[in-house]
Design a protein around this motif. Structure first.
Motif, short mmCIF file in Angstrom:
data_model
loop_
_atom_site.label_atom_id
_atom_site.label_comp_id
_atom_site.label_asym_id
_atom_site.label_seq_id
_atom_site.Cartn_x
_atom_site.Cartn_y
_atom_site.Cartn_z
N ARG A 1 42.35 35.82 16.68
CA ARG A 1 42.15 36.93 17.62
C ARG A 1 43.07 38.31 17.19
NH1 ARG A 1 41.20 36.10 22.70
NH2 ARG A 1 41.81 34.04 22.79
N ASN A 2 44.20 37.91 16.48
CA ASN A 2 45.17 38.92 16.08
C ASN A 2 44.35 39.62 14.87
OD1 ASN A 2 47.06 38.92 17.88
ND2 ASN A 2 48.58 37.54 16.71
N ASP B 1 43.60 31.48 18.65
CA ASP B 1 44.81 31.65 18.53
C ASP B 1 45.65 30.79 17.54
OD1 ASP B 1 45.20 33.72 20.59
OD2 ASP B 1 44.78 32.08 22.13
N LYS B 2 44.75 29.98 16.65
CA LYS B 2 45.19 29.45 15.50
C LYS B 2 45.19 30.26 14.30
CE LYS B 2 43.35 24.90 17.50
NZ LYS B 2 45.03 24.31 17.55
N ARG B 3 46.21 29.99 13.34
CA ARG B 3 46.29 30.63 12.12
C ARG B 3 45.15 30.41 11.23
NH1 ARG B 3 51.56 32.73 11.89
NH2 ARG B 3 52.99 31.51 13.17
N ARG C 1 47.69 35.09 10.24
CA ARG C 1 47.39 35.75 11.22
C ARG C 1 46.58 34.65 12.10
NH1 ARG C 1 45.88 42.07 10.26
NH2 ARG C 1 48.00 42.99 10.18
N THR C 2 46.33 34.89 13.52
CA THR C 2 45.66 34.19 14.31
C THR C 2 44.27 34.95 14.01
OG1 THR C 2 46.08 35.33 16.39
CG2 THR C 2 47.17 33.34 15.80
#
Length: 306
Positions: free
Chosen positions: A91-92, A122-124, A88-89
């Protein structure tokens, strides 16, 4: 507010937390200290309902954590920063927490900015450094804008900028009237961050008092003096309320007189000084003095010294 009343936890024959009664109050940063195996993490887990007490109670805002209708708004906690799906990023990850915890989605961007993670939102998470993972854990803890913030070793893996950020953040949260409960093994940082200390050893309470009072228990302030005529100076300084000791021929340790008075006495007698410095007890000194007998892991040299 966090209230612990007779909190006890056993794992078989192991007594991890032993009759702990403590109130962690709002408006100050309360440091939670203890050697490895002292029961700090177990205590925090019981506050969050992750471990069930053998006896006693752990209350947040007057009730058990599990009985709060919106727990993320009551308590924000960081116990294990790596408890995030690596695919997941950032943010997510926070969006999923917000969705399940009844937190407005707009709050995600707020805490990302607060944690300094906007640029990598937005990076994993699997590619994050340890320090970035810690920042994400703190962001998650603050997602619900909670009244109580509880962080277990939040500076772990942080660079100096990150350590300073945690210091300013926790002190700012306390200044807003929140309850801040913070554990750390970094004594130098705790000394300048925590207003109050709760110290445990082998699961039992060892101290519950202000940081200043706890440090004062380590001993008196002293003055380190070096002079080629230390013997003469010693005779001039010794008095009913003044103690002067010497481990080296040209060096004195003076307790009971401030450095200014020592300097004036030396000047009046024409005695040269090569060093005149005030030595104050440190938080580490106080911690070692209070918890020395409760540490489970000590070298043979430490045992002999004790």
């Amino acid at each position: 507010m966090i209230e612990l009343h007779g909190l006890t936890k056993r794992y078989g024959e192991k007594l991890a937390v032993d009759d702990l009664t403590v109130t962690v109050r709002p408006g100050v940063v309360t440091g939670f200290l203890g050697p490895n195996g002292a029961g700090k993490s177990t205590t925090m887990r019981m506050v969050l309902g992750l471990d069930t007490p053998t006896s006693g109670t752990a209350l947040v805002g007057g009730r058990p954590y599990a009985r709060h209708a919106a727990p993320l708004h009551e308590v924000g906690a960081l116990l294990e920063a790596k408890g995030v799906h690596p695919g997941r990023t950032a943010r997510n990850h926070l969006r999923s927490l917000a969705a399940t915890g009844g937190v407005a989605a707009a709050r995600v961007d707020v805490v990302l900015e607060l944690a300094g993670l906007t640029a990598v939102a937005d990076k994993r998470v699997g590619g994050f450094s340890l320090g970035m993972g810690q920042r994400l854990g703190v962001a998650a803890a603050l997602l619900g804008d909670p009244a109580v913030v509880m962080l277990d070793e939040p500076v772990n893996g942080l660079d100096p900028d990150g350590v300073l950020w945690i210091r300013r953040l926790t002190r700012g949260l306390a200044a807003e009237g929140r309850t801040v409960f913070l554990s750390s093994h970094l004594m130098s940082e705790m000394a300048v961050t925590a207003d109050h200390l709760v110290v445990v050893g082998r699961g039992r309470l060892q101290a519950d008092l202000s940081t200043a009072d706890f440090i004062a228990r380590a001993g008196h302030e002293s003055v380190d003096v070096r002079s080629p005529r230390a013997g003469e100076l010693r005779d001039l300084l010794v008095g009913p309320d003044v103690t002067v000791t010497s481990r080296e021929r040209d060096r004195l340790e003076v307790v009971g007189l401030p450095a200014e008075a020592i300097g004036e006495t030396a000047a009046a007698a024409g005695i040269p000084l090569h060093q005149l410095s005030t030595v104050r007890p440190s938080l580490e000194d106080a911690f070692m003095a209070v918890t020395g007998d409760t540490r489970e892991y000590r070298t043979d040299q430490e045992v002999t010294a004790a």
